[in-house]
Structure formats: structure tokens, C-alpha cells
Design an enzyme around this catalytic site. Structure first.
Site, PDB file in Angstrom:
ATOM      1  N   GLU A 243       0.885  -1.176   0.000  1.00 44.63           N
ATOM      2  CA  GLU A 243       0.000   0.000   0.000  1.00 44.63           C
ATOM      3  C   GLU A 243       0.912   1.211   0.000  1.00 44.63           C
ATOM      4  O   GLU A 243       1.363   1.659   1.052  1.00 44.63           O
ATOM      5  CB  GLU A 243      -0.854   0.031   1.276  1.00 44.63           C
ATOM      6  CG  GLU A 243      -1.762  -1.153   1.462  1.00 44.63           C
ATOM      7  CD  GLU A 243      -2.897  -1.183   0.474  1.00 44.63           C
ATOM      8  OE1 GLU A 243      -3.100  -0.176  -0.250  1.00 44.63           O
ATOM      9  OE2 GLU A 243      -3.571  -2.210   0.407  1.00 44.63           O
TER      10      GLU A 243
ATOM     11  N   CYS B  16      -2.579   8.566   2.649  1.00 45.85           N
ATOM     12  CA  CYS B  16      -2.198   8.153   1.288  1.00 45.85           C
ATOM     13  C   CYS B  16      -3.334   8.457   0.334  1.00 45.85           C
ATOM     14  O   CYS B  16      -3.131   8.545  -0.873  1.00 45.85           O
ATOM     15  CB  CYS B  16      -1.760   6.703   1.250  1.00 45.85           C
ATOM     16  SG  CYS B  16      -2.926   5.589   1.954  1.00 45.85           S
TER      17      CYS B  16
END
Ligand code: UN1
Length: 522
Positions: free
Chosen positions: A275, A309
Site C-alpha cells: 500500500e 495516502c
């Protein structure tokens, strides 16, 4: 008078003392755990970005602790894999209950240690609770398919088995939720985990490990089902990457870090779930509800001080509504209350540390060198109202998508604004970056929204209509394409990544029949 001047002074010490007491933290804490806590060597000092003062210390694991934890994790796996999945789910349900009990304290600790506002700290704990509920249901739904065989008398199906020890490498921005949405799913799937948290947020990791240890002990399960190794990336992280006893590494962090992990783990043909960085765009069409788009842009770009993110980093606005939208955006940015994240009035807390501020300053300078124009903010906030050196004003900047700095992820509240003429142009620009995590389009025109969601549209792992880029629910699979790493975790069928698939054939006939009708007899 700017709203940020209304910042309240909150005495952190009594807040910290109450949280430490409730969560069993001390001034000096062990950083390695596999059921028993291991002392370790030098300590990391955890500093609060709220005022730059140390909160406490955590002793780092060295090679001895690493060896002990991995050996116990292996033993724990041999037992845990044999516990029926619904029973594993009961343990996760109890974990969810404990997290509910400590939600307020944990949410405050997240604010204290990484600086996100209390509402978002609580939201992070809520995500942990939600994934526990999800994983509990999942523990009865680890389904395999049954196939119709081409051979009579042959039963063919697939089943899913646990992998073993899963290494979890997590980042500072979601210091505990990332652990939870990996651990809960990995654990009901029958794996044990070894967690290396970010060295910027070791206290939240210790606090959560204490909670899960308590739950495991209450269920008489080994503590090494959920082990902890606080330590440096260069030492503990690297050892996990090369360790063949760890079939899966799930890592959250920068693309640079992920590329390294992918190479090292790939070399031994281990599995990685990555990720990594996002460079998420929000497109505002001339057919958008501008008020919705404005709220989503603000939360996406300023929320968590731009350190998700999924944060909105690029904003594409149709030329017909550009001036109007920009004016409203400047007005709301002007009103963003910056300051102590524990104050209920604050919308934006500090960045994680002073280094993050200098990285942000560097990005703004590069943007200006490339020809971008700062429209608002970007500067560090100093003075006694902003102790610790980690506060900034969020930045709005007119930019070009091709600028090198716009092509990169800077973990800070900088929003690059660009104008477009057609939806095709906007989609092309939004896709024209190396990353592919989250994306959104604000439009009430079906032709545009469906185009955006079609194969010709967004190339990201998450594509949203009339809702922003950040704040994904745990029920969907979370992750992205290209430089974001390709991993998917949390909801949907992301659990499959934490298990090994086995295709099974059972011949219940009396003859040995070969597939493809092959005859192979003397
Ligand atoms: C991250 O920033 O690493 O979608 C994860 C979101 C959160 C997860 C962010 N649920 O913004």
C-alpha cells in the site's frame, strides 16, 4: 482575525497521564512482545508533534528479540492454524469490544503521538472496531468454490489455508488502524502476525499490543499470535524481508520503500501486499454540485494535515466554474483552524515532525522553480502558539500536471490546482501520474460519471463519484495500481491474499481417469 488565532491552549500533561494510566503505558516501555514482553536495547523517544515534547520511550528490539519473537510466532502458528476459524473470530470480536472500551483513550493517544485531530484519531479507532466486526463475519465465510469436473467420479473444489507468519510494516499516519485491518483479517484466516510499526509512533503500537495480548490471554491463546517488534527499518525491517519463515509481508509506506520491499521479498519469491504512495485527484466538472465538491476538497486536502495516502493532492476544475470554485476554496482555507489537535475547534493539527515541514517547504520551492504559483499558505507557523516546529498553513498552488513535483507524492497539505476544458482532458491528466490509488469526480451528468467509471476512465484502485478521495470504508478492498503497489487489504475478498489456495481432486470412482481424455496404459 484569522480563525486559527482562536487556538486553545490545552495542558497536555494531565491528558497524557490519564491516557497512559488507562492504557498501561509508562515512561519507558518494552518494544518487543510475543506473549511475554522482551526488554530490547536502546530506546526510541516518542515526541509529540503538538508541542515537540517527549511523551515516553520504547526500547528497540535487536537480533536477540527478533530471534525469540520469530521462534514463538512459528510455535503459535502451529497451534492457531488448528483453531476453527469461527473461534478465531470470537477472539477478534473480543478485541473489537476492548477497542470500544478504550476508543477515547486510544484516539487521544493517536492525536498525541502523530498529531491528527481528535475526531480523526477516534475515527481511526472506529476503523479498527469496524474491521473487527467485518473479520468476525468473515471467519464464517472463508468460502472456496466447487467446480464441475470433466471426469466422472471426480470431486473438484478449492479450499483456503493460512499462510503462516505475516509480517506487518506500518506507517505513522495511521499508526494503529493499518495494523488492525491487516491483523484482524490475517488472524481469522489462521495466520499469526509480527508487527513492525513506524518508529515515529511506537507508543500507540505498544498500547494496542497490550490490548490484544490481554484478549489473547483471556481466550488462552498464545500471545505470539500478535507479536510486536519496535525497531529500525534497517535492522528489524530488513530481517523480516529476507526471512523465509515469513511468507507474506504487508507493508504501508512510500513507493520508494515499497519498491525495495518488493525486490527483496520477490528475490525469495515471497508474497508482498503493498500500500504505497497516492497522488489522488479530484475533478470538479461544470455539472458538479460545487458545495459538495468544496467540502470534499477541504477534507481531502486538509484532513490529517494532508498526510493520508488518500489525501487529495491534485484538483482539476472545469474552466467554466474555475474562478467561482477557487474563490470559495480560498475562503474556506482562510477559515481553517490550525492548532492543538485535541481542541474540538481545530480542523488541522501539526505535521508529524519538523522534518515533514522542511520536506513541504522543499516541495513548494520546487513548484515555484517549475513555474507554479502559490495562491495561499504553505508557510510554517511559528511562535509560542505553535510550539514544536511542526505546524504549517495548508497550501493552494496553481500548477501544471507535468511538473515533476506534481508527479510525486509529498506527504503534506499542498493542493495543486489545474484548469481543464473537457472531461476527457481531465481524466487523461488525472491518470497521467505514476501512482493510482484514489480518484473522484464531482458531476451530476451521467455521461461523465459513467465515463469516469468505465475502462476508459479512472485507472485507480478507488474511483468515487460525488464523494472525495479520502476516508474509504473498511468494507471495500483498499489499495491502488501502478506505483501504489497493487495490494488490496481490508474488505471485500482481500482476505484471499492472506491465505493459500488449494485445488483438490478426490477420485471417488473405481477407475483412474486422466484429464484431457489421455489414455496412458500398458
Ligand atoms: C492511509 O492513508 O494509509 O481512506 C490509509 C482513507 C483511510 C485509510 C487511509 N480509510 O483515507
Amino acid at each position: 482575525m484569522r480563525m486559527e488565532r482562536m487556538m486553545e491552549k490545552i495542558d497536555l500533561k494531565p491528558v497524557q497521564d490519564a491516557v497512559f494510566r488507562e492504557l498501561g503505558l509508562k515512561e519507558e516501555n518494552d518494544g518487543a512482545c510475543c506473549g511475554r514482553w522482551l526488554a530490547g536495547g536502546d530506546s526510541i523517544s516518542s515526541v509529540s508533534p503538538i508541542d515537540g515534547r517527549p511523551l515516553g520511550r520504547v526500547r528497540k528490539a535487536g537480533s536477540e528479540e527478533y530471534a525469540a519473537v520469530l521462534a514463538e510466532a512459528r510455535e503459535a502458528f502451529l497451534l492457531w492454524r488448528n483453531v476453527p476459524a469461527p473461534r478465531r473470530g470470537e477472539m477478534i470480536r473480543a478485541l473489537g469490544d476492548e477497542l470500544r472500551r478504550h476508543k477515547d483513550a486510544l484516539g487521544t493517544l493517536v492525536s498525541l503521538e502523530m498529531g491528527k485531530i481528535k475526531a480523526e484519531g477516534d475515527g481511526e479507532i472506529q476503523e479498527m472496531i469496524d474491521i473487527c466486526d467485518f473479520a468476525l463475519g468473515l471467519s464464517r465465510q472463508l468460502y472456496g468454490k466447487t467446480m464441475h469436473s470433466e471426469r466422472p467420479g471426480n470431486r473438484m473444489y478449492e479450499q483456503w489455508h493460512p499462510l503462516g507468519i505475516v509480517g506487518l510494516i506500518t506507517s505513522f499516519n495511521f499508526p494503529v488502524a493499518v495494523w488492525a485491518w491487516n491483523f484482524a483479517v490475517a488472524a481469522v484466516a489462521g495466520n499469526v502476525t509480527v508487527w513492525k510499526p513506524s518508529s515515529k509512533t511506537p507508543l500507540t503500537a505498544v498500547a494496542v499490543t497490550k490490548i490484544v495480548q490481554h484478549v489473547l490471554a483471556a481466550h488462552k491463546f498464545p500471545g505470539a499470535v500478535a507479536s510486536l517488534l519496535v525497531g529500525s527499518g534497517g535492522e528489524i525491517g530488513e530481517r523480516l524481508l529476507t526471512d523465509r519463515r515469513v511468507p507474506l509481508i504487508s507493508a504501508t509506506g512510500s513507493t520508494r520503500m515499497g519498491r525495495h520491499i518488493g525486490c527483496v521479498v520477490g528475490e525469495r519469491l515471497g508474497r508482498t501486499l503493498l500500500e504505497l504512495g497516492g497522488n489522488n485527484a479530484l475533478i470538479v466538472s461544470e455539472h458538479a454540485d460545487l458545495s459538495l465538491a468544496l467540502q470534499a476538497t477541504l477534507f481531502g486536502a486538509v484532513g490529517t494535515s494532508g498526510q493520508r495516502c488518500t489525501s487529495t493532492r491534485r484538483l482539476f476544475v472545469h474552466e467554466a466554474v474555475y474562478d467561482r470554485f477557487l474563490e470559495s476554496l480560498l475562503q474556506v482555507y482562510w477559515q481553517v483552524r490550525i492548532g492543538n489537535p485535541l481542541s474540538p475547534h481545530t480542523l488541522m493539527g501539526p505535521l508529524v515532525d519538523a522534518h515533514a515541514v522542511s520536506v513541504m517547504q522543499g516541495a513548494i520551492r520546487r513548484l515555484q522553480d517549475e513555474g507554479g504559483r502559490v495562491l495561499y499558505g504553505g508557510e510554517p507557523l511559528l511562535g509560542e502558539e505553535y510550539p514544536g516546529g511542526a505546524y504549517v498553513r495548508p497550501c493552494l498552488a496553481e500548477s501544471q500536471n507535468r511538473f515533476q513535483v506534481v508527479q510525486e507524492e509529498t506527504f503534506a497539505p499542498i493542493l495543486y490546482i489545474m484548469k481543464f476544458r473537457s472531461i476527457d482532458e481531465a481524466i487523461a491528466m488525472q491518470n497521467d501520474v505514476p501512482q493510482g490509488l484514489s480518484s473522484s469526480l464531482f458531476s451530476n451528468r451521467l455521461q461523465e460519471t459513467e465515463l469516469f467509471l468505465s475502462a476508459l476512465g479512472s485507472d485507480c484502485g478507488i474511483a468515487n463519484i460525488n464523494t472525495g478521495t479520502s476516508g474509504a470504508e473498511i468494507g471495500g478492498a483498499f489499495g491502488g495500481e501502478k506505483d501504489t503497489g497493487g495490494g488490496r487489504e481490508s474488505g471485500s475478498d482481500a482476505w484471499k491474499f492472506y491465505m493459500r489456495r488449494q485445488t483438490v481432486n478426490v477420485n471417488w470412482g473405481t477407475a483412474l481417469l486422466l484429464a484431457q481424455g489421455i489414455r496412458f496404459a500398458m
